[in-house]
Design a protein around this motif. Structure first.
Motif, mmCIF file in Angstrom:
data_model
loop_
_atom_site.group_PDB
_atom_site.id
_atom_site.type_symbol
_atom_site.label_atom_id
_atom_site.label_comp_id
_atom_site.label_asym_id
_atom_site.label_seq_id
_atom_site.Cartn_x
_atom_site.Cartn_y
_atom_site.Cartn_z
ATOM 1 N N PHE A 1 0.816 -1.210 0.000
ATOM 2 C CA PHE A 1 0.000 0.000 0.000
ATOM 3 C C PHE A 1 0.853 1.266 0.000
ATOM 4 N N GLY A 2 2.041 1.179 0.572
ATOM 5 C CA GLY A 2 2.956 2.314 0.482
ATOM 6 C C GLY A 2 3.364 2.560 -0.967
ATOM 7 N N LEU A 3 3.637 1.485 -1.683
ATOM 8 C CA LEU A 3 4.007 1.599 -3.093
ATOM 9 C C LEU A 3 2.828 2.131 -3.912
ATOM 10 N N MET A 4 1.617 1.637 -3.644
ATOM 11 C CA MET A 4 0.435 2.110 -4.362
ATOM 12 C C MET A 4 0.182 3.595 -4.113
ATOM 13 N N ASN A 5 0.448 4.025 -2.890
ATOM 14 C CA ASN A 5 0.301 5.442 -2.574
ATOM 15 C C ASN A 5 1.305 6.274 -3.366
ATOM 16 N N ASN A 6 2.553 5.795 -3.443
ATOM 17 C CA ASN A 6 3.588 6.488 -4.219
ATOM 18 C C ASN A 6 3.207 6.548 -5.697
ATOM 19 N N ALA A 7 2.612 5.465 -6.205
ATOM 20 C CA ALA A 7 2.266 5.390 -7.621
ATOM 21 C C ALA A 7 1.034 6.219 -7.973
ATOM 22 N N GLY A 8 0.290 6.661 -6.939
ATOM 23 C CA GLY A 8 -0.858 7.535 -7.182
ATOM 24 C C GLY A 8 -2.199 6.834 -7.262
ATOM 25 N N LEU A 9 -2.285 5.605 -6.725
ATOM 26 C CA LEU A 9 -3.537 4.857 -6.795
ATOM 27 C C LEU A 9 -4.692 5.597 -6.126
ATOM 28 N N PHE A 10 -4.419 6.251 -4.991
ATOM 29 C CA PHE A 10 -5.492 6.861 -4.211
ATOM 30 C C PHE A 10 -5.781 8.316 -4.590
ATOM 31 N N ASP A 11 -4.977 8.910 -5.465
ATOM 32 C CA ASP A 11 -5.148 10.332 -5.803
ATOM 33 C C ASP A 11 -6.535 10.660 -6.363
ATOM 34 N N PRO A 12 -7.047 9.922 -7.354
ATOM 35 C CA PRO A 12 -8.382 10.235 -7.874
ATOM 36 C C PRO A 12 -9.483 10.071 -6.828
ATOM 37 N N ILE A 13 -9.317 9.039 -5.976
ATOM 38 C CA ILE A 13 -10.312 8.806 -4.928
ATOM 39 C C ILE A 13 -10.360 9.997 -3.988
ATOM 40 N N ILE A 14 -9.183 10.466 -3.575
ATOM 41 C CA ILE A 14 -9.113 11.598 -2.655
ATOM 42 C C ILE A 14 -9.733 12.839 -3.285
ATOM 43 N N PHE B 1 -3.963 -0.514 -14.271
ATOM 44 C CA PHE B 1 -3.283 -1.765 -13.907
ATOM 45 C C PHE B 1 -3.238 -1.897 -12.388
ATOM 46 N N ASN B 2 -2.878 -0.808 -11.710
ATOM 47 C CA ASN B 2 -2.787 -0.833 -10.253
ATOM 48 C C ASN B 2 -4.153 -1.035 -9.605
ATOM 49 N N VAL B 3 -5.191 -0.449 -10.186
ATOM 50 C CA VAL B 3 -6.549 -0.646 -9.666
ATOM 51 C C VAL B 3 -6.948 -2.114 -9.767
ATOM 52 N N ILE B 4 -6.739 -2.703 -10.933
ATOM 53 C CA ILE B 4 -7.116 -4.104 -11.145
ATOM 54 C C ILE B 4 -6.307 -5.032 -10.239
ATOM 55 N N LEU B 5 -5.000 -4.755 -10.126
ATOM 56 C CA LEU B 5 -4.154 -5.581 -9.260
ATOM 57 C C LEU B 5 -4.619 -5.493 -7.806
ATOM 58 N N ILE C 1 -7.919 -7.438 -7.370
ATOM 59 C CA ILE C 1 -7.642 -8.879 -7.347
ATOM 60 C C ILE C 1 -7.037 -9.280 -6.009
ATOM 61 N N THR C 2 -6.148 -8.442 -5.490
ATOM 62 C CA THR C 2 -5.511 -8.709 -4.196
ATOM 63 C C THR C 2 -6.549 -8.762 -3.081
ATOM 64 N N LEU C 3 -7.469 -7.795 -3.068
ATOM 65 C CA LEU C 3 -8.492 -7.747 -2.029
ATOM 66 C C LEU C 3 -9.459 -8.920 -2.146
ATOM 67 N N ALA D 1 3.586 -5.579 -8.324
ATOM 68 C CA ALA D 1 3.430 -4.122 -8.362
ATOM 69 C C ALA D 1 4.777 -3.425 -8.463
ATOM 70 N N LEU D 2 5.761 -3.936 -7.754
ATOM 71 C CA LEU D 2 7.074 -3.301 -7.726
ATOM 72 C C LEU D 2 7.762 -3.378 -9.088
ATOM 73 N N ILE D 3 7.753 -4.554 -9.694
ATOM 74 C CA ILE D 3 8.483 -4.713 -10.954
ATOM 75 C C ILE D 3 7.776 -4.010 -12.122
ATOM 76 N N VAL D 4 6.437 -3.893 -12.051
ATOM 77 C CA VAL D 4 5.706 -3.215 -13.123
ATOM 78 C C VAL D 4 5.825 -1.689 -12.994
ATOM 79 N N ASN D 5 5.661 -1.173 -11.782
ATOM 80 C CA ASN D 5 5.683 0.272 -11.592
ATOM 81 C C ASN D 5 7.100 0.849 -11.576
ATOM 82 N N TYR D 6 8.028 0.085 -11.049
ATOM 83 C CA TYR D 6 9.406 0.575 -10.941
ATOM 84 C C TYR D 6 10.366 -0.529 -11.394
ATOM 85 N N PRO D 7 10.507 -0.709 -12.694
ATOM 86 C CA PRO D 7 11.314 -1.821 -13.229
ATOM 87 C C PRO D 7 12.803 -1.698 -12.951
ATOM 88 N N ASN D 8 13.278 -0.498 -12.705
ATOM 89 C CA ASN D 8 14.700 -0.303 -12.423
ATOM 90 C C ASN D 8 15.039 -0.842 -11.032
#
Length: 431
Positions: free
Chosen positions: A70-83, A231-235, A238-240, A261-268
């Protein structure tokens, strides 16, 4: 002697954390270990502790990867539209947000799982609370009230345990207390209204720019992944679903989800390490508390303190109070969540209480109904003996002592209100 040591262990622990004399981790480890040295089984302390820690290991693993995910999802902006949408809907009104928090907690706890409720509600709502400067204690407390009251449902742990321990049907316990539960949920909404009104008075109704991204720093914007939003929403969905349906053990669900989530959002690889390091403090703090709680419950259970406390509690009830057993059980059920694990209470204490009450003509099913009005229902999100409590406060970023002081009276009030309604409707009686 064991009962005295048990009560002393609980009392010293609560005193230390509520007065903030020491950290929760120190209290969870040292208090039971020191008092455990005064028992006859002191030579087996190491084994007891290891068993206790092993018992909470899956929870610790799940929590670690849940925080990372959830920390990674927050960094990626998953919750921004909801907020942004919620801010627009509530127009910056803390009162509406707090009431909405209670409703969300009630709905998400329909599955009867505290862990999934907290994992769904807290990460989604925390950025909103922080955005408006609202108290995290209000967030944790209101979610605790909603989830705790809903935990009476038949498929929840307490009702299922009570039915099993007393040899009755779960519906025989639950159906008569439905009116009390409904009133309890109304009370939770009323409590949320009061708490929300206080937040509104403190912060005011804020005029906000609903474009949440404009408030982010340059560094935060670089971490956003708008192209991967769906992608993050669907993932996450599915997780929930996997959590609720238990497709895999809960720790494995979050481990796999985080890795994807880590390898897709931040492949480096360097970025991946940075994302992990960014969450390290939160992970270490919360997981340490979980394992420390394993020490606490391991010693209390292994030395026999919990069993001794159960017998001593029953023995002090005078014969003259026998006809009031249902009332006594109902009123004490919520506070005793701080003393007994759910298994210890429902399989150790409750049968003894039921047998005692039966001698006074009170049916065992009534004692069971009285117990579920508070024991690990309204009381479970405050108890240091359940991993869910540490999941809640860990995700919300609040201290256990602060959380207990803040929400105890509201949770206890919920039990009292439900007890009154249960007596009025005849779910439990005095004779």
């Amino acid at each position: 002697m064991l009962a005295l040591l048990g009560f002393l262990t609980i009392a010293i622990f609560l005193y230390l954390i509520l007065s903030k004399r020491v950290s929760v981790i120190v209290a969870l480890i040292l208090v039971p270990v020191i008092l455990g040295l005064f028992t006859s089984d002191r030579g087996k302390l190491g084994q007891m502790i290891l068993e206790g820690v092993s018992g909470v290991a899956p929870t610790g693993i799940m929590l670690a990867f849940a925080i990372l995910y959830f920390g990674l999802m927050n960094n990626a902006g998953l919750f921004d539209p909801i907020i942004s949408r919620v801010l627009k809907l509530v127009k910056g009104d803390p009162l509406k947000i707090v009431i909405g928090t209670a409703i969300i907690a009630m709905v998400t706890h329909l599955d009867g799982s505290g862990a999934s409720t907290f994992l769904i509600t807290i990460p989604a709502l925390l950025p909103l609370y922080d955005r408006l400067g609202m108290s995290r204690l209000v967030l944790a407390g209101v979610v605790a009230l909603g989830a705790g009251t809903m935990n009476i449902v038949p498929w929840g742990g307490p009702t299922a345990r009570a039915a099993s321990a007393l040899g009755v049907d779960a519906n025989d316990l639950f159906t008569p207390v439905v009116p009390a539960m409904i009133v309890g949920l109304i009370w939770v909404l009323f409590s949320s209204y009061i708490l929300g009104k206080r937040e509104r008075k403190r912060l005011g109704v804020q005029e906000l720019d609903y474009n949440f991204n404009q408030e982010l720093s340059e560094a935060e914007m670089k971490l956003r992944r708008p192209k991967l939003y769906w992608f993050n929403v669907i993932l996450t969905l599915i997780t929930l679903i996997a959590l609720v349906k238990v497709w895999l053990p809960l720790p494995i669900v979050f481990m796999v989800a985080f890795a994807i989530a880590l390898i897709v959002n931040y492949p480096n690889p360097k970025e991946q390490q940075e994302r992990i390091t960014d969450q390290a403090t939160g992970v270490i703090t919360v997981v340490s508390i979980i394992f420390a709680a394993g020490v606490f419950t391991g010693v209390l259970s292994g030395t026999g303190m919990i069993e001794a406390m159960a017998k001593s509690l029953v023995s002090v009830i005078p014969d003259s109070a026998g006809s009031f057993m249902a009332l006594i059980v109902a009123i004490t059920s919520m506070p005793l969540s701080l003393v007994f694990t759910p298994d210890a209470y429902y399989f150790g204490v409750l049968p003894i209480l039921s047998e005692t009450a039966n001698a006074y003509g009170i049916a065992p099913v009534e004692i069971g109904r009285a117990a579920i009005l508070g024991q690990m229902t309204t009381g479970f999100p405050l108890s240091p003996l359940t991993a869910s409590t540490f999941l809640l406060i860990g995700l919300a970023g609040v201290e256990l002592g602060d959380h207990q002081r803040f929400i105890f009276k509201w949770a206890f009030g919920t039990t009292i209100i439900m007890t009154i309604v249960a007596f009025i409707t005849g779910a439990i009686t005095l004779f």
